[in-house]
Design a protein around this motif. Structure first.
Motif, PDB file in Angstrom:
ATOM      1  N   SER A   1     -50.639   4.256 -25.953  1.00  0.00           N
ATOM      2  CA  SER A   1     -51.693   3.962 -24.976  1.00  0.00           C
ATOM      3  C   SER A   1     -51.546   4.801 -23.706  1.00  0.00           C
ATOM      4  O   SER A   1     -52.258   4.565 -22.728  1.00  0.00           O
ATOM      5  N   ASP A   2     -50.665   5.785 -23.753  1.00  0.00           N
ATOM      6  CA  ASP A   2     -50.397   6.624 -22.585  1.00  0.00           C
ATOM      7  C   ASP A   2     -51.214   7.913 -22.668  1.00  0.00           C
ATOM      8  O   ASP A   2     -50.975   8.746 -23.553  1.00  0.00           O
ATOM      9  N   PRO A   3     -52.184   8.133 -21.770  1.00  0.00           N
ATOM     10  CA  PRO A   3     -52.985   9.365 -21.809  1.00  0.00           C
ATOM     11  C   PRO A   3     -52.140  10.634 -21.699  1.00  0.00           C
ATOM     12  O   PRO A   3     -52.493  11.677 -22.260  1.00  0.00           O
TER      13      PRO A   3
ATOM     14  N   LEU B   1     -44.632   7.019 -36.616  1.00  0.00           N
ATOM     15  CA  LEU B   1     -45.548   7.292 -37.722  1.00  0.00           C
ATOM     16  C   LEU B   1     -47.000   7.035 -37.311  1.00  0.00           C
ATOM     17  O   LEU B   1     -47.907   7.760 -37.740  1.00  0.00           O
ATOM     18  N   THR B   2     -47.235   6.020 -36.477  1.00  0.00           N
ATOM     19  CA  THR B   2     -48.592   5.768 -35.989  1.00  0.00           C
ATOM     20  C   THR B   2     -49.069   6.922 -35.111  1.00  0.00           C
ATOM     21  O   THR B   2     -50.227   7.374 -35.217  1.00  0.00           O
ATOM     22  N   ALA B   3     -48.190   7.424 -34.250  1.00  0.00           N
ATOM     23  CA  ALA B   3     -48.547   8.570 -33.415  1.00  0.00           C
ATOM     24  C   ALA B   3     -48.875   9.790 -34.280  1.00  0.00           C
ATOM     25  O   ALA B   3     -49.840  10.521 -34.002  1.00  0.00           O
TER      26      ALA B   3
ATOM     27  N   MET C   1     -49.190  -2.830 -28.747  1.00  0.00           N
ATOM     28  CA  MET C   1     -49.200  -1.390 -28.969  1.00  0.00           C
ATOM     29  C   MET C   1     -48.039  -0.754 -28.223  1.00  0.00           C
ATOM     30  O   MET C   1     -47.750  -1.109 -27.082  1.00  0.00           O
ATOM     31  N   ALA C   2     -47.346   0.184 -28.869  1.00  0.00           N
ATOM     32  CA  ALA C   2     -46.226   0.862 -28.229  1.00  0.00           C
ATOM     33  C   ALA C   2     -46.719   1.638 -27.010  1.00  0.00           C
ATOM     34  O   ALA C   2     -47.852   2.148 -27.009  1.00  0.00           O
ATOM     35  N   PRO C   3     -45.898   1.739 -25.957  1.00  0.00           N
ATOM     36  CA  PRO C   3     -46.331   2.384 -24.714  1.00  0.00           C
ATOM     37  C   PRO C   3     -46.892   3.792 -24.905  1.00  0.00           C
ATOM     38  O   PRO C   3     -47.915   4.142 -24.307  1.00  0.00           O
ATOM     39  N   ILE C   4     -46.253   4.618 -25.743  1.00  0.00           N
ATOM     40  CA  ILE C   4     -46.725   5.997 -25.863  1.00  0.00           C
ATOM     41  C   ILE C   4     -48.108   6.070 -26.493  1.00  0.00           C
ATOM     42  O   ILE C   4     -48.880   7.001 -26.207  1.00  0.00           O
TER      43      ILE C   4
END
Length: 257
Positions: free
Chosen positions: A6-8, A202-204, A1-4
């Motif tokens: 999983s970043d709260p 695009l996922t974000a 998973m890209a860092p952003i």
């Protein structure tokens, strides 16, 4: 998973940004829309923030088009949209040399002067109601398309022309919805060409998009219940806030604050 993803902190910034932009897209003032990219840009680069937000804007446009169906000024669209398409093209061709800071500062100053003209008119003899002008409309449409592409700041140039017409709030809002729905759809082409839509962005966008219709419909609900005597002073107040925000952001960008 890209860092952003999983970043709260990303979601703490992005969720309020989407809600504010949605309220704006529903018709509740343009100042909140300008906060969208800067809020997300607190945790990701500005270009990435804009790329994440654009698909969400498209969804908001679809909701707004449905909510404001039947309310639009054909003549305004015929005058301004050709200029907007040219402005987007100019933004695309100059993307490598034109800085967001310059665009925000210039748009901010022009918008502030527009607000001050309204204040002077109010003090002197009441508000002037302008008629359609193909030349002025084409010019401000071009500026709006350009600044929308470069800095997601197409609202203020659009308002310089459209607010002076003193249209019924529903007609004003519905027309702006159609205008920016077309502008945002066209912007997808150069954004794709510039490689802004990767899997992470695009996922974000997909994760955040459920908020889009709820926030947009909330803005629609508010605007449809506002009287013209409330709507226009509110909108001009938003214009002032937008202008000061753009001047601040442009100056900060250029001077590295």
């Amino acid at each position: 998973m890209a860092p952003i993803l999983s970043d709260p902190l990303f979601y703490l910034a992005a969720i309020p940004a989407v809600i504010l932009v949605g309220l704006s897209k529903g018709g509740f003032g343009g100042a909140m829309a300008l906060l969208g990219v800067p809020l997300i840009a607190l945790v990701v680069p500005p270009v990435q923030a804009a790329a994440i937000l654009l698909p969400i804007l498209i969804v908001m446009d679809v909701v707004s088009l449905w909510a404001w169906r039947g309310f639009f000024d054909r003549r305004l669209l015929a005058i301004m949209l050709p200029g907007a398409l040219i402005g987007i093209t100019i933004g695309w061709l100059t993307a490598a040399v034109v800085t967001e800071g310059h665009v925000r500062l210039i748009v901010g100053v022009v918008t502030f002067l527009f607000f001050m003209r309204w204040v002077v008119d109010k003090v002197r003899s009441g508000e002037r109601i302008a008629n359609h002008s193909p030349y002025k409309g084409f010019f401000w449409g071009t500026v709006s398309g350009f600044t929308s592409f470069v800095a997601h700041a197409g609202g203020p140039p659009y308002q310089v022309y459209a607010l002076s017409l003193k249209q019924d709030p529903k007609l004003y809002t519905g027309t702006s919805v159609v205008f920016f729905a077309i502008v945002n759809a066209v912007k997808l082409i150069p954004y794709f060409a510039l490689g802004q839509f990767d899997a992470t962005n695009l996922t974000a966008s997909l994760i955040l998009v459920p908020l889009a219709p709820l926030a947009t419909l909330a803005g629609v609900w508010i605007v449809k219940r506002m009287k013209p005597q409330v709507f226009y002073p509110f909108m001009y107040t938003m214009v002032l806030i937008v202008s000061l925000k753009l001047i601040h952001d442009g100056t900060a960008n250029l001077w590295g604050w």
